[in-house]
Scaffold this motif. Structure first.
Motif, short mmCIF file in Angstrom:
data_model
loop_
_atom_site.label_atom_id
_atom_site.label_comp_id
_atom_site.label_asym_id
_atom_site.label_seq_id
_atom_site.Cartn_x
_atom_site.Cartn_y
_atom_site.Cartn_z
N ALA A 73 63.81 51.39 45.70
CA ALA A 73 64.30 50.72 44.49
C ALA A 73 65.35 51.52 43.73
O ALA A 73 66.23 50.92 43.09
N HIS A 74 65.25 52.85 43.75
CA HIS A 74 66.09 53.68 42.88
C HIS A 74 66.79 54.84 43.60
O HIS A 74 67.52 55.59 42.95
N GLY A 75 66.51 55.01 44.88
CA GLY A 75 67.12 56.13 45.60
C GLY A 75 66.60 57.48 45.15
O GLY A 75 67.31 58.48 45.23
N LEU A 76 65.37 57.50 44.66
CA LEU A 76 64.74 58.73 44.16
C LEU A 76 63.39 58.93 44.83
O LEU A 76 62.70 57.95 45.11
N GLY A 77 63.00 60.18 45.02
CA GLY A 77 61.65 60.49 45.43
C GLY A 77 60.85 60.94 44.22
O GLY A 77 61.40 61.12 43.12
N LEU A 78 59.57 61.14 44.41
CA LEU A 78 58.71 61.57 43.31
C LEU A 78 59.15 62.90 42.72
O LEU A 78 59.18 63.07 41.51
N SER A 79 59.51 63.86 43.57
CA SER A 79 59.94 65.17 43.08
C SER A 79 61.22 65.05 42.26
O SER A 79 61.37 65.69 41.22
N THR A 80 62.14 64.22 42.74
CA THR A 80 63.40 64.04 42.02
C THR A 80 63.16 63.37 40.68
O THR A 80 63.74 63.76 39.67
N ALA A 82 72.43 66.66 45.06
CA ALA A 82 72.46 65.21 45.33
C ALA A 82 72.60 64.41 44.04
O ALA A 82 73.35 63.43 43.98
N LEU A 83 71.89 64.82 43.00
CA LEU A 83 71.96 64.11 41.72
C LEU A 83 73.34 64.24 41.08
O LEU A 83 73.85 63.30 40.48
N GLU A 84 73.93 65.41 41.21
CA GLU A 84 75.27 65.62 40.65
C GLU A 84 76.29 64.76 41.40
O GLU A 84 77.17 64.15 40.78
N LEU A 101 74.42 61.68 38.11
CA LEU A 101 73.22 61.56 37.29
C LEU A 101 72.93 62.82 36.47
O LEU A 101 72.24 62.75 35.45
N VAL A 102 73.45 63.97 36.92
CA VAL A 102 73.28 65.23 36.19
C VAL A 102 74.60 65.99 36.19
O VAL A 102 75.48 65.74 37.03
N GLN A 103 74.69 66.90 35.25
CA GLN A 103 75.78 67.88 35.22
C GLN A 103 75.14 69.25 35.30
O GLN A 103 74.02 69.45 34.81
#
Length: 159
Positions: free
Chosen positions: A33-40, A77-79, A83-85
């Motif tokens: 749904a969001h391209g994220l895992g639990l740790s992320t 990956a988030l950068e 999604l993050v800086q």
């Protein structure tokens, strides 16, 4: 299992199997749904909790129980997704800090809401209120600081 009573084996193996099944299912749902895992999601949620602060990646690693290299890979990956800086720490050039972007905050809000609904459906819906209260009491004994940290989260984010 040698040396275990049947009740101990049922409790221990039940805990391990329940954790494995739930985390696999919840992780797959979040990813789809969001391209994220639990740790992320945990790392992003910690950045939400940090507000305007820029926590060090080493702090995020320690608090999440992940290695610094794993946190760095997640942040890479988030950068890339915007999604993050990240930036070098002003007081320690060896350290890196992270901050959530507006896009990251929006994704976290959606992902946390979906995750909370999935946890309720897959876990809490299988328990009576009394059973959930018993589990809460038991796990507070094993992870008292976790319970305190969760209690400090604003009500709209505590699920």
């Amino acid at each position: 299992m040698s040396g275990w009573t049947q009740q101990e084996a049922d409790a221990w193996i039940g805990l391990l199997e329940t954790h494995k099944q739930l985390t696999r299912a919840l992780d797959a749902e979040l990813d789809a749904a969001h391209g994220l895992g639990l740790s992320t999601l945990e790392l992003l949620s910690r950045l939400v909790a940090a507000g305007e602060a820029w926590p060090r990646l080493s702090t995020l690693a320690r608090e999440s129980g992940l290695s610094l290299s794993r946190v760095s890979r997640h942040m890479d990956a988030l950068e890339r997704r915007g999604l993050v800086q990240r930036r070098r720490c002003a007081t320690d050039s060896r350290a890196v800090e992270a901050h959530l972007t507006d896009a990251g905050a929006a994704l976290v809000a959606d992902a946390e809401a979906a995750h909370a609904a999935a946890v309720r459906e897959r876990f809490f819906a299988q328990l009576s209120d009394e059973e959930a209260a018993t589990l809460a009491r038991v796990f507070r004994r094993f992870a008292p600081r976790a319970a305190e940290a969760c209690a400090a989260v604003p009500a709209e984010r505590s699920s």
